[in-house]
Design a protein around this motif. Sequence first.
Motif, PDB file in Angstrom:
ATOM      1  N   ASN A   1       0.840  -1.201   0.000  1.00  0.00           N
ATOM      2  CA  ASN A   1       0.000   0.000   0.000  1.00  0.00           C
ATOM      3  C   ASN A   1       0.879   1.256   0.000  1.00  0.00           C
ATOM      4  O   ASN A   1       1.930   1.287   0.642  1.00  0.00           O
ATOM      5  N   ASP A   2       0.445   2.270  -0.711  1.00  0.00           N
ATOM      6  CA  ASP A   2       1.178   3.529  -0.713  1.00  0.00           C
ATOM      7  C   ASP A   2       0.885   4.316   0.560  1.00  0.00           C
ATOM      8  O   ASP A   2      -0.199   4.202   1.142  1.00  0.00           O
ATOM      9  N   ILE A   3       1.859   5.095   0.984  1.00  0.00           N
ATOM     10  CA  ILE A   3       1.707   5.966   2.151  1.00  0.00           C
ATOM     11  C   ILE A   3       1.854   7.407   1.683  1.00  0.00           C
ATOM     12  O   ILE A   3       2.863   7.770   1.069  1.00  0.00           O
ATOM     13  N   PHE A   4       0.832   8.217   1.939  1.00  0.00           N
ATOM     14  CA  PHE A   4       0.855   9.629   1.590  1.00  0.00           C
ATOM     15  C   PHE A   4       0.768  10.470   2.863  1.00  0.00           C
ATOM     16  O   PHE A   4       0.248  10.017   3.885  1.00  0.00           O
ATOM     17  N   VAL A   5       1.263  11.691   2.773  1.00  0.00           N
ATOM     18  CA  VAL A   5       1.052  12.679   3.832  1.00  0.00           C
ATOM     19  C   VAL A   5       0.212  13.802   3.260  1.00  0.00           C
ATOM     20  O   VAL A   5       0.531  14.360   2.206  1.00  0.00           O
ATOM     21  N   ILE A   6      -0.891  14.118   3.937  1.00  0.00           N
ATOM     22  CA  ILE A   6      -1.719  15.253   3.564  1.00  0.00           C
ATOM     23  C   ILE A   6      -1.327  16.411   4.479  1.00  0.00           C
ATOM     24  O   ILE A   6      -1.355  16.278   5.702  1.00  0.00           O
ATOM     25  N   GLY A   7      -0.970  17.530   3.895  1.00  0.00           N
ATOM     26  CA  GLY A   7      -0.469  18.655   4.668  1.00  0.00           C
ATOM     27  C   GLY A   7       0.980  18.918   4.315  1.00  0.00           C
ATOM     28  O   GLY A   7       1.595  18.180   3.547  1.00  0.00           O
ATOM     29  N   LYS A   8       1.523  19.949   4.882  1.00  0.00           N
ATOM     30  CA  LYS A   8       2.868  20.392   4.526  1.00  0.00           C
ATOM     31  C   LYS A   8       3.850  20.153   5.666  1.00  0.00           C
ATOM     32  O   LYS A   8       3.554  20.439   6.822  1.00  0.00           O
ATOM     33  N   SER A   9       5.025  19.615   5.325  1.00  0.00           N
ATOM     34  CA  SER A   9       6.085  19.470   6.318  1.00  0.00           C
ATOM     35  C   SER A   9       6.822  20.796   6.474  1.00  0.00           C
ATOM     36  O   SER A   9       6.953  21.567   5.521  1.00  0.00           O
ATOM     37  N   HIS A  10       7.308  21.042   7.687  1.00  0.00           N
ATOM     38  CA  HIS A  10       7.973  22.306   7.979  1.00  0.00           C
ATOM     39  C   HIS A  10       9.330  22.051   8.628  1.00  0.00           C
ATOM     40  O   HIS A  10       9.550  21.017   9.251  1.00  0.00           O
ATOM     41  N   GLU A  11      10.216  23.009   8.478  1.00  0.00           N
ATOM     42  CA  GLU A  11      11.514  22.984   9.150  1.00  0.00           C
ATOM     43  C   GLU A  11      11.267  23.416  10.600  1.00  0.00           C
ATOM     44  O   GLU A  11      11.589  24.535  11.011  1.00  0.00           O
ATOM     45  N   ASP A  12      10.693  22.500  11.370  1.00  0.00           N
ATOM     46  CA  ASP A  12      10.169  22.866  12.680  1.00  0.00           C
ATOM     47  C   ASP A  12      10.307  21.700  13.654  1.00  0.00           C
ATOM     48  O   ASP A  12       9.848  20.591  13.362  1.00  0.00           O
ATOM     49  N   ILE A  13      10.970  21.946  14.789  1.00  0.00           N
ATOM     50  CA  ILE A  13      11.060  20.925  15.836  1.00  0.00           C
ATOM     51  C   ILE A  13      10.561  21.493  17.168  1.00  0.00           C
ATOM     52  O   ILE A  13      10.774  20.906  18.227  1.00  0.00           O
ATOM     53  N   ASN A  14       9.853  22.609  17.116  1.00  0.00           N
ATOM     54  CA  ASN A  14       9.382  23.272  18.332  1.00  0.00           C
ATOM     55  C   ASN A  14       8.514  22.359  19.195  1.00  0.00           C
ATOM     56  O   ASN A  14       7.639  21.642  18.683  1.00  0.00           O
ATOM     57  N   SER A  15       8.725  22.423  20.496  1.00  0.00           N
ATOM     58  CA  SER A  15       7.890  21.721  21.487  1.00  0.00           C
ATOM     59  C   SER A  15       7.700  20.246  21.160  1.00  0.00           C
ATOM     60  O   SER A  15       6.668  19.660  21.486  1.00  0.00           O
ATOM     61  N   SER A  16       8.678  19.650  20.518  1.00  0.00           N
ATOM     62  CA  SER A  16       8.579  18.235  20.140  1.00  0.00           C
ATOM     63  C   SER A  16       9.237  17.346  21.183  1.00  0.00           C
ATOM     64  O   SER A  16      10.102  17.774  21.949  1.00  0.00           O
ATOM     65  N   GLU A  17       8.822  16.089  21.204  1.00  0.00           N
ATOM     66  CA  GLU A  17       9.468  15.109  22.075  1.00  0.00           C
ATOM     67  C   GLU A  17      10.950  15.001  21.716  1.00  0.00           C
ATOM     68  O   GLU A  17      11.798  14.835  22.586  1.00  0.00           O
ATOM     69  N   TYR A  18      11.240  15.106  20.446  1.00  0.00           N
ATOM     70  CA  TYR A  18      12.628  15.040  19.971  1.00  0.00           C
ATOM     71  C   TYR A  18      13.468  16.156  20.573  1.00  0.00           C
ATOM     72  O   TYR A  18      14.568  15.924  21.092  1.00  0.00           O
ATOM     73  N   LEU A  19      12.972  17.385  20.525  1.00  0.00           N
ATOM     74  CA  LEU A  19      13.726  18.520  21.042  1.00  0.00           C
ATOM     75  C   LEU A  19      13.880  18.418  22.561  1.00  0.00           C
ATOM     76  O   LEU A  19      14.953  18.661  23.109  1.00  0.00           O
ATOM     77  N   GLU A  20      12.801  18.014  23.244  1.00  0.00           N
ATOM     78  CA  GLU A  20      12.821  18.027  24.701  1.00  0.00           C
ATOM     79  C   GLU A  20      13.556  16.816  25.285  1.00  0.00           C
ATOM     80  O   GLU A  20      14.267  16.949  26.280  1.00  0.00           O
ATOM     81  N   PHE A  21      13.368  15.646  24.689  1.00  0.00           N
ATOM     82  CA  PHE A  21      13.961  14.434  25.265  1.00  0.00           C
ATOM     83  C   PHE A  21      15.373  14.182  24.749  1.00  0.00           C
ATOM     84  O   PHE A  21      16.278  13.860  25.521  1.00  0.00           O
ATOM     85  N   TYR A  22      15.572  14.352  23.458  1.00  0.00           N
ATOM     86  CA  TYR A  22      16.883  14.049  22.867  1.00  0.00           C
ATOM     87  C   TYR A  22      17.866  15.199  23.078  1.00  0.00           C
ATOM     88  O   TYR A  22      19.021  14.983  23.448  1.00  0.00           O
ATOM     89  N   HIS A  23      17.425  16.433  22.827  1.00  0.00           N
ATOM     90  CA  HIS A  23      18.317  17.591  22.963  1.00  0.00           C
ATOM     91  C   HIS A  23      18.207  18.265  24.336  1.00  0.00           C
ATOM     92  O   HIS A  23      18.971  19.180  24.627  1.00  0.00           O
ATOM     93  N   GLU A  24      17.224  17.845  25.129  1.00  0.00           N
ATOM     94  CA  GLU A  24      17.026  18.379  26.478  1.00  0.00           C
ATOM     95  C   GLU A  24      16.810  19.890  26.473  1.00  0.00           C
ATOM     96  O   GLU A  24      17.314  20.630  27.315  1.00  0.00           O
ATOM     97  N   ILE A  25      16.027  20.350  25.482  1.00  0.00           N
ATOM     98  CA  ILE A  25      15.636  21.759  25.392  1.00  0.00           C
ATOM     99  C   ILE A  25      14.141  21.842  25.656  1.00  0.00           C
ATOM    100  O   ILE A  25      13.321  21.426  24.834  1.00  0.00           O
TER     101      ILE A  25
END
Length: 346
Positions: free
Chosen positions: A194-218
């Motif tokens: 099955n194909d996987i699509f994303v509806i919506g636009k990706s952004h150069e944005d990591i604000n308030s993400s689990e990645y920023l807070e847990f991995y980078h500790e910001i």
Amino acid sequence: MAELIQKNTESSLIDQVEEPKDMNDIVFNLMVNPNLTPVNYFNDFSEEGFEVENLSGKENDESGIFISDNGALMAMTTHALHHHLESDPQTATEILISRAARRMICQGVKPQAVSAFLYHINIANPNGQVIASGAKKGLENAAQKFGLKVSERKIRFDSFSAHGPISPTIIISMVGSVPDKDKLVTHQLKNKGNDIFVIGKSHEDINSSEYLEFYHEINDSPLPVFDINVESRLHEVMRQLVDKKLISSASPVGKGGLFFSLMRAGMPVGLGFDITTDAEIRKDAFLFGESMGRIIVGVPKDLEDDFVDFMQGTKLPFFTLGHVTKGEVRVDDESLGYIDKMIPNA
């Protein structure tokens, strides 16, 4: 009072964060984040999805969809948020309600009503009053955008004056109805190929993400990219996709970004995914950023042309992300292993 809370206009901290070279290191570090770990009973990894014929009136149904005493199918969900409730209570509340409504719409549920509760608010403090006022505006604006009724047209709150450094939190409950039980959709990936699509636009944005807070500790960063008008359009397009039966699965992009939303969709059924990131966006932002207004959908091969034709008519951004695999997880032709082996301590 307006001067007491200044909206954070900084759009992103990404330029101040060095992009890690090893995506494997990010993934397996985040896998032990309590908010993302697949062995956490309380998150979506534990969901087994649902079959219409198996729905019952049981009180512990994890899908959030229930059969009422009169036989009607109903749905309920509860969400909470503490990010930036003090600095931008209106937007924070709109984001919270948008997330809850988007999740329901992805299931083929129509959101109907919402109630809200503010916790750890000192209403005697002018700052607490501004938070309550902003949250109320956000509740009313989101309700108007998404066609929701608001319980009592106000936000209830508990007033606390001496709780120390506990952040104010808003909790919302949303109730929805099921227009057509035969058009219910689960978040799970369905079939290899099955194909996987994303509806919506990706952004150069990591604000308030689990990645920023847990991995980078910001822990102090702006809210993620969000536009309530875009969100409203996305919800309407999603309703039409469900009605036309052009998709086999749907997952709102949530905690952990695209990558962990896909993991939540694949783990319950042991299916993996092979995806390609966007060369114009930092890989960590593309995979782990939590900007709003995005839904991951699975599309069977025989419906791909119809899906693309429909989406092109909506003028809403969408793109091909990849395809479903038998179990292997691949990003940009690099294998991260098999999904059933990616559970820590399993």
